[in-house]
Write a protein that holds these residues in place. Structure first.
Motif, mmCIF file in Angstrom:
data_model
loop_
_atom_site.group_PDB
_atom_site.id
_atom_site.type_symbol
_atom_site.label_atom_id
_atom_site.label_comp_id
_atom_site.label_asym_id
_atom_site.label_seq_id
_atom_site.Cartn_x
_atom_site.Cartn_y
_atom_site.Cartn_z
ATOM 1 N N LEU A 17 -27.080 -0.403 -6.111
ATOM 2 C CA LEU A 17 -27.213 -0.492 -7.564
ATOM 3 C C LEU A 17 -28.535 -1.160 -7.913
ATOM 4 C CD1 LEU A 17 -23.595 -1.610 -8.488
ATOM 5 C CD2 LEU A 17 -24.647 0.604 -8.935
ATOM 6 N N LEU A 18 -29.300 -0.505 -8.751
ATOM 7 C CA LEU A 18 -30.598 -1.024 -9.168
ATOM 8 C C LEU A 18 -30.596 -1.252 -10.667
ATOM 9 C CD1 LEU A 18 -33.687 -1.582 -8.906
ATOM 10 C CD2 LEU A 18 -34.009 0.891 -9.143
ATOM 11 N N HIS A 19 -31.047 -2.427 -11.066
ATOM 12 C CA HIS A 19 -31.316 -2.688 -12.484
ATOM 13 C C HIS A 19 -32.780 -3.067 -12.594
ATOM 14 C CE1 HIS A 19 -30.674 -3.707 -16.652
ATOM 15 N NE2 HIS A 19 -31.412 -4.786 -16.440
ATOM 16 N N VAL A 20 -33.478 -2.384 -13.498
ATOM 17 C CA VAL A 20 -34.901 -2.650 -13.696
ATOM 18 C C VAL A 20 -35.084 -3.392 -15.008
ATOM 19 C CG1 VAL A 20 -37.194 -1.647 -13.945
ATOM 20 C CG2 VAL A 20 -35.526 -0.565 -12.419
ATOM 21 N N PHE A 21 -35.684 -4.562 -14.924
ATOM 22 C CA PHE A 21 -36.065 -5.318 -16.116
ATOM 23 C C PHE A 21 -37.412 -4.755 -16.547
ATOM 24 C CE2 PHE A 21 -33.435 -8.109 -13.562
ATOM 25 C CZ PHE A 21 -32.535 -8.614 -14.479
ATOM 26 N N TRP A 53 -32.615 -5.792 -7.793
ATOM 27 C CA TRP A 53 -33.126 -6.217 -9.091
ATOM 28 C C TRP A 53 -34.638 -6.073 -9.034
ATOM 29 C CZ3 TRP A 53 -29.314 -7.270 -12.527
ATOM 30 C CH2 TRP A 53 -28.059 -7.591 -12.004
ATOM 31 N N SER A 54 -35.211 -5.513 -10.075
ATOM 32 C CA SER A 54 -36.639 -5.253 -10.046
ATOM 33 C C SER A 54 -37.225 -5.383 -11.441
ATOM 34 C CB SER A 54 -36.868 -3.840 -9.507
ATOM 35 O OG SER A 54 -38.223 -3.574 -9.349
ATOM 36 N N CYS A 55 -38.502 -5.618 -11.516
ATOM 37 C CA CYS A 55 -39.225 -5.676 -12.788
ATOM 38 C C CYS A 55 -40.291 -4.588 -12.793
ATOM 39 C CB CYS A 55 -39.900 -7.033 -12.966
ATOM 40 S SG CYS A 55 -38.762 -8.408 -13.050
ATOM 41 N N GLY A 56 -40.460 -3.944 -13.932
ATOM 42 C CA GLY A 56 -41.508 -2.936 -14.030
ATOM 43 C C GLY A 56 -41.063 -1.704 -14.782
ATOM 44 N N ARG A 57 -41.646 -0.583 -14.417
ATOM 45 C CA ARG A 57 -41.325 0.699 -15.044
ATOM 46 C C ARG A 57 -40.175 1.347 -14.293
ATOM 47 N NH1 ARG A 57 -46.609 4.044 -15.479
ATOM 48 N NH2 ARG A 57 -44.974 5.522 -15.990
ATOM 49 N N PRO A 58 -39.111 1.749 -15.002
ATOM 50 C CA PRO A 58 -37.941 2.302 -14.322
ATOM 51 C C PRO A 58 -38.253 3.452 -13.362
ATOM 52 C CG PRO A 58 -37.402 1.831 -16.586
ATOM 53 C CD PRO A 58 -38.890 1.603 -16.437
ATOM 54 N N LEU A 59 -39.055 4.423 -13.781
ATOM 55 C CA LEU A 59 -39.353 5.562 -12.912
ATOM 56 C C LEU A 59 -39.965 5.102 -11.597
ATOM 57 C CD1 LEU A 59 -39.541 8.642 -12.447
ATOM 58 C CD2 LEU A 59 -41.794 8.541 -13.533
ATOM 59 N N THR A 60 -40.941 4.245 -11.673
ATOM 60 C CA THR A 60 -41.631 3.742 -10.480
ATOM 61 C C THR A 60 -40.684 2.954 -9.591
ATOM 62 O OG1 THR A 60 -43.687 3.624 -11.729
ATOM 63 C CG2 THR A 60 -43.569 2.334 -9.699
ATOM 64 N N GLU A 61 -39.904 2.074 -10.194
ATOM 65 C CA GLU A 61 -39.020 1.203 -9.424
ATOM 66 C C GLU A 61 -37.856 1.963 -8.795
ATOM 67 O OE1 GLU A 61 -39.717 -2.051 -8.603
ATOM 68 O OE2 GLU A 61 -41.600 -1.310 -9.411
ATOM 69 N N ARG A 63 -37.856 5.126 -7.815
ATOM 70 C CA ARG A 63 -38.418 5.848 -6.654
ATOM 71 C C ARG A 63 -38.704 4.893 -5.511
ATOM 72 N NH1 ARG A 63 -42.550 9.049 -9.814
ATOM 73 N NH2 ARG A 63 -43.885 7.460 -8.953
ATOM 74 N N ARG A 64 -39.324 3.764 -5.805
ATOM 75 C CA ARG A 64 -39.697 2.795 -4.766
ATOM 76 C C ARG A 64 -38.474 2.304 -4.000
ATOM 77 N NH1 ARG A 64 -39.587 -2.389 -4.018
ATOM 78 N NH2 ARG A 64 -38.863 -2.899 -6.113
ATOM 79 N N VAL A 65 -37.422 1.930 -4.715
ATOM 80 C CA VAL A 65 -36.224 1.404 -4.062
ATOM 81 C C VAL A 65 -35.488 2.513 -3.312
ATOM 82 C CG1 VAL A 65 -33.948 0.363 -4.449
ATOM 83 C CG2 VAL A 65 -35.967 -0.560 -5.613
ATOM 84 N N ALA A 66 -35.280 3.652 -3.940
ATOM 85 C CA ALA A 66 -34.532 4.740 -3.295
ATOM 86 C C ALA A 66 -35.226 5.217 -2.024
ATOM 87 C CB ALA A 66 -34.351 5.907 -4.263
ATOM 88 N N GLU A 94 -35.406 13.209 -15.991
ATOM 89 C CA GLU A 94 -36.131 14.463 -15.761
ATOM 90 C C GLU A 94 -37.371 14.237 -14.898
ATOM 91 O OE1 GLU A 94 -34.971 16.781 -19.905
ATOM 92 O OE2 GLU A 94 -36.697 15.425 -19.877
ATOM 93 N N ARG A 95 -38.117 13.175 -15.203
ATOM 94 C CA ARG A 95 -39.323 12.897 -14.414
ATOM 95 C C ARG A 95 -38.962 12.502 -12.990
ATOM 96 N NH1 ARG A 95 -42.207 8.610 -17.723
ATOM 97 N NH2 ARG A 95 -40.202 8.422 -18.731
ATOM 98 N N LEU A 96 -37.856 11.777 -12.824
ATOM 99 C CA LEU A 96 -37.403 11.389 -11.486
ATOM 100 C C LEU A 96 -37.021 12.622 -10.667
ATOM 101 C CD1 LEU A 96 -36.815 8.983 -9.623
ATOM 102 C CD2 LEU A 96 -34.491 8.956 -10.564
ATOM 103 N N MET A 97 -36.328 13.571 -11.288
ATOM 104 C CA MET A 97 -35.937 14.791 -10.572
ATOM 105 C C MET A 97 -37.159 15.573 -10.093
ATOM 106 S SD MET A 97 -32.538 16.268 -12.448
ATOM 107 C CE MET A 97 -32.942 15.930 -14.144
ATOM 108 N N ARG A 98 -38.251 15.527 -10.858
ATOM 109 C CA ARG A 98 -39.462 16.252 -10.475
ATOM 110 C C ARG A 98 -40.284 15.528 -9.413
ATOM 111 N NH1 ARG A 98 -40.047 16.958 -16.289
ATOM 112 N NH2 ARG A 98 -41.608 15.307 -16.247
ATOM 113 N N SER A 99 -40.138 14.201 -9.308
ATOM 114 C CA SER A 99 -41.069 13.459 -8.462
ATOM 115 C C SER A 99 -40.454 12.724 -7.272
ATOM 116 C CB SER A 99 -41.826 12.431 -9.322
ATOM 117 O OG SER A 99 -40.930 11.469 -9.842
#
Length: 123
Positions: A17-21, A53-61, A63-66, A94-99
């Protein structure tokens, strides 16, 4: 969370489980509210869970964690288009599915679902 929980239970898999602040630092009240809300959704007995738990942009975080943790599937709530960015670039899902190198399952959120709880402080 419920869909990911059901998949994890059915496959006897660990649920990450990831939550992005969205910002540069964690908010302890938000962290507590998210944890309580998710705990109520996991049921009893809960599946094996590893919190991130992470801070930043959800899309980036996401992808990084997964990708960094070697997860097999990302399950993300698909919200409607709320901003001009969503209309032109696509929603985060949608952007996550593409990248993403990891397969993504986008689950629609029922009208008033997540947003109503978020506004009331429930996560």
């Amino acid at each position: 969370v419920v869909t990911a929980r059901d998949w994890a239970r059915g496959l006897d898999a660990e649920l990450g489980l990831l939550h992005v602040f969205e910002g540069s630092e964690e908010d302890e009240m938000e962290r507590h509210a998210v944890g309580e809300n998710v705990a109520s959704l996991l049921g009893d007995p809960p599946p094996r869970v590893r919190w991130h738990w992470s801070c930043g942009r959800p899309l980036t975080e996401i992808r990084r964690v997964a990708e960094g943790e070697g997860y097999d599937l990302v399950v993300i709530a698909e919200h409607g288009r709320d901003t001009w960015t969503d209309a032109f670039l696509g929603t985060t899902a949608e952007r996550l599915m593409r990248s993403s190198e990891v397969p993504v399952l986008a689950v629609p959120v029922a009208p008033g679902g997540m947003k109503a709880r978020r506004r009331s402080g429930g996560g």
